[in-house]
Design an enzyme around this catalytic site. Structure first.
Site, PDB file in Angstrom:
ATOM      1  N   ASN A  15       7.124 -72.997 -80.354  1.00 58.94           N
ATOM      2  CA  ASN A  15       5.816 -72.955 -81.445  1.00 58.94           C
ATOM      3  C   ASN A  15       6.318 -74.009 -81.295  1.00 58.94           C
ATOM      4  O   ASN A  15       4.970 -74.921 -82.494  1.00 58.94           O
ATOM      5  CB  ASN A  15       6.973 -72.518 -82.484  1.00 58.94           C
ATOM      6  CG  ASN A  15       7.731 -72.690 -83.000  1.00 58.94           C
ATOM      7  OD1 ASN A  15       8.656 -73.454 -82.006  1.00 58.94           O
ATOM      8  ND2 ASN A  15       8.395 -71.980 -84.756  1.00 58.94           N
ATOM      9  N   GLY A  33       5.797 -76.810 -79.493  1.00 59.79           N
ATOM     10  CA  GLY A  33       4.227 -77.385 -78.231  1.00 59.79           C
ATOM     11  C   GLY A  33       2.933 -77.182 -78.520  1.00 59.79           C
ATOM     12  O   GLY A  33       2.205 -77.821 -79.068  1.00 59.79           O
ATOM     13  N   GLY A  65       3.692 -76.940 -72.740  1.00 60.99           N
ATOM     14  CA  GLY A  65       4.666 -76.038 -73.210  1.00 60.99           C
ATOM     15  C   GLY A  65       4.222 -75.420 -74.672  1.00 60.99           C
ATOM     16  O   GLY A  65       3.192 -75.955 -75.361  1.00 60.99           O
ATOM     17  N   LYS A 121      22.511 -83.004 -83.457  1.00 62.48           N
ATOM     18  CA  LYS A 121      22.908 -82.478 -85.059  1.00 62.48           C
ATOM     19  C   LYS A 121      23.102 -81.154 -85.068  1.00 62.48           C
ATOM     20  O   LYS A 121      23.173 -80.690 -85.594  1.00 62.48           O
ATOM     21  CB  LYS A 121      20.783 -82.471 -85.673  1.00 62.48           C
ATOM     22  CG  LYS A 121      19.948 -82.754 -84.812  1.00 62.48           C
ATOM     23  CD  LYS A 121      19.479 -81.789 -85.113  1.00 62.48           C
ATOM     24  CE  LYS A 121      17.970 -80.762 -84.989  1.00 62.48           C
ATOM     25  NZ  LYS A 121      17.827 -81.243 -83.649  1.00 62.48           N
TER      26      LYS A 121
END
EC number: 1.1.1.8
Lengths: 337, 337
Positions: free
Chosen positions: B11, B13, B8, B198
């Site tokens: 940003n 990864g 991945g 969250k």
């Protein structure tokens, strides 16, 4: 019919007077008149107590908010002594004022002050201190309550700790309404310990804001601060009520919006001690630096390890000993909890 | 010598590749080359993988940050299969991509994706889903980690859950350094559940910001959101690790700074559903609305009471059913937890 007296005419005391005075008119259980004990001072050549009674507003501490007609400001304790319920809302360092009260039998108090009291090497929560003076039971009310938001009826909640189940009905009538939602639970000093310690953490949060160390670092301080709050609650044998408004809620608003947060931010920007910022902020002593100083003294006097509270210790050193804000960064960086 | 592959190139990864690639050069235990599996696309007439390898930067997802020389971007899984440790950092809806990996014996994975996966009426955390595909153990890493702050080496922490004690040493070498401080604990799905939920709470936090309901109301949402996060963890038989970075830390940064927070704020201002905001934000699907949709479907399919999650339910209705933001206010106002 129960008579309520609010002791303290700061912005929170005045706000709570307004809240209670409005709420109790809905029931016959209360004397409809609420007494507000005012620390007298002058405002525009008039006594503040007289101004409040004549113009139905507290121009110094809650300007622009109309107070209900059933509040009567008084300055002597003679009438206050007749109350069944004392709602005490004084800065901790002025709590000795209540020594003048002679409570009648069966009355009880509710503490709304936030902070701790160090006396003769013993550390008291405000309700413990009030009980030691008045010799009556003292409940407590703490939580995420920015006064002006409550005064303007924005939706808020709080934590109320009762010392006797018979108080519950009373407390609901006094505080619970459409915009103010108390959660009424058995009293525990953890309620007040969290309310006091959150001011230390929000000082640290402000220091990080002032240093521009970023959101991840803020989250780290917030979390580690909570861990130290829990540890201190245990040390004092109080419950750590993390999911109550008195803890996580109050900590959050203090970090977003509080005066201790702003003090911390300015300390970092000006690279100075807390006293210099308090001077700039109008000379009033803030609870955060006072609390961290008290805790530090108490731990030292009792030969306890301040090292178990590295965040509190760092904030103490930055506030009082001229340590640079970078010290907090180095403490957060260390592994461990 | 252990070989690490990061799957991945978003940003997070790319940031984590940079972190690990720098860390592992300090020990002989790791193959010094880190493989970064890139979902190929074009950037300025050049293949992204080639751009990364030639110019040592990811111009699309982490512009301006130099990547270490020991990262090699690849696009096929042939080389990836040789890895001992798979660091998986894909959006949940692209997790099926890893079906192409054929892991060798003794290898393990670490999930860095945040979200949940609903498949055949079963709700998976990403690590559970990865284990079901790869048939190897999957640890997890979650926490308050805004990628650009980690990439620029601002002080951060995270929660790492290991599935086998033998991983601990490895995980420390990979992640722990002067500016990134993992807390390594036994793996529990509660770590990932909090990381997913969250985003729902931060959507609600954004709605309150957009409606200008004040700090006390925000604190109320934050607290009640945590209570529902705890309840959902229990329902899924996960631990509620409130004082870990994956929970309180990540929730805080998401509410201060996250994309779901901004989505909620804009939804309230424009009085529209989440899809319209996602369109305006560049068309990328946000995790918050997806997660609340999934939870709602799962509770309904399993005849469970969405009413036990009034805040989540309100946010679901506002995101997808055209309910007005005021509905959230009315839910917060109700007494109870």
């Amino acid at each position: 019919m129960k008579k309520v007296a609010v002791i303290g005419n700061g912005n929170w005391g005045t706000t709570v007077s307004r809240l209670i005075a409005n709420n109790i008119t809905a029931t016959q259980d209360f004397d409809s008149e609420l007494l507000l004990w005012v620390h007298e001072e002058m405002y525009q050549h008039q006594k503040l107590s007289e101004y409040i009674n004549a113009l139905r507003t507290n121009p110094i501490y809650l300007p622009g908010v109309r107070l209900p007609d059933n509040i009567r400001a008084v300055t002597s304790f003679d009438e206050i002594n007749e109350a069944d319920i004392f709602v005490i809302c004084l800065p901790c360092k002025f709590l000795d004022t209540i020594k003048e009260i002679k409570p009648k039998k069966g009355s009880f108090a509710i503490n709304l002050s936030k902070g701790l009291i160090l006396k003769d090497e013993k550390l008291y929560t405000p309700s413990e201190y009030i009980e030691s003076i008045l010799k009556i039971e003292c409940a407590s009310l703490c939580g995420a309550n920015i006064a002006i938001e409550v005064a303007t009826e924005q939706l808020s909640e709080c934590t109320v700790g009762y010392t006797d189940k018979d108080q519950i009905n009373c407390l609901e009538w006094m505080f619970d309404n459409d915009y103010f939602r108390p959660r009424i639970i058995p009293h525990d000093i953890g309620i007040e310990i969290c309310a006091a310690l959150k001011n230390i953490v929000s000082l640290g949060f402000g220091i990080i804001e002032g240093m521009e160390w970023g959101s991840n670092t803020k989250a780290m301080l917030f979390r580690k601060g909570l861990v130290e709050m829990e540890r201190f609650c245990k040390l004092m044998k109080g419950k750590f009520l993390v999911l109550e408004s008195c803890c996580i809620g109050d900590l959050l608003t203090s970090c977003l919006n509080g005066r201790n947060f702003r003090c911390g931010m300015q300390m970092a920007k000006d690279r100075c001690k807390s006293a210099e910022i308090e001077k700039k902020m109008g000379g009033q002593k803030l609870e955060g630096p006072e609390t961290v100083m008290m805790i530090n003294s108490w731990l030292e006097a009792n030969n306890m390890e301040i090292r178990n509270f590295p965040v509190f210790q760092a904030i103490h050193r930055i506030c009082f000993l001229g340590e640079a804000p970078e010290f907090l960064h180095s403490v957060l960086k260390k592994s461990g909890e």
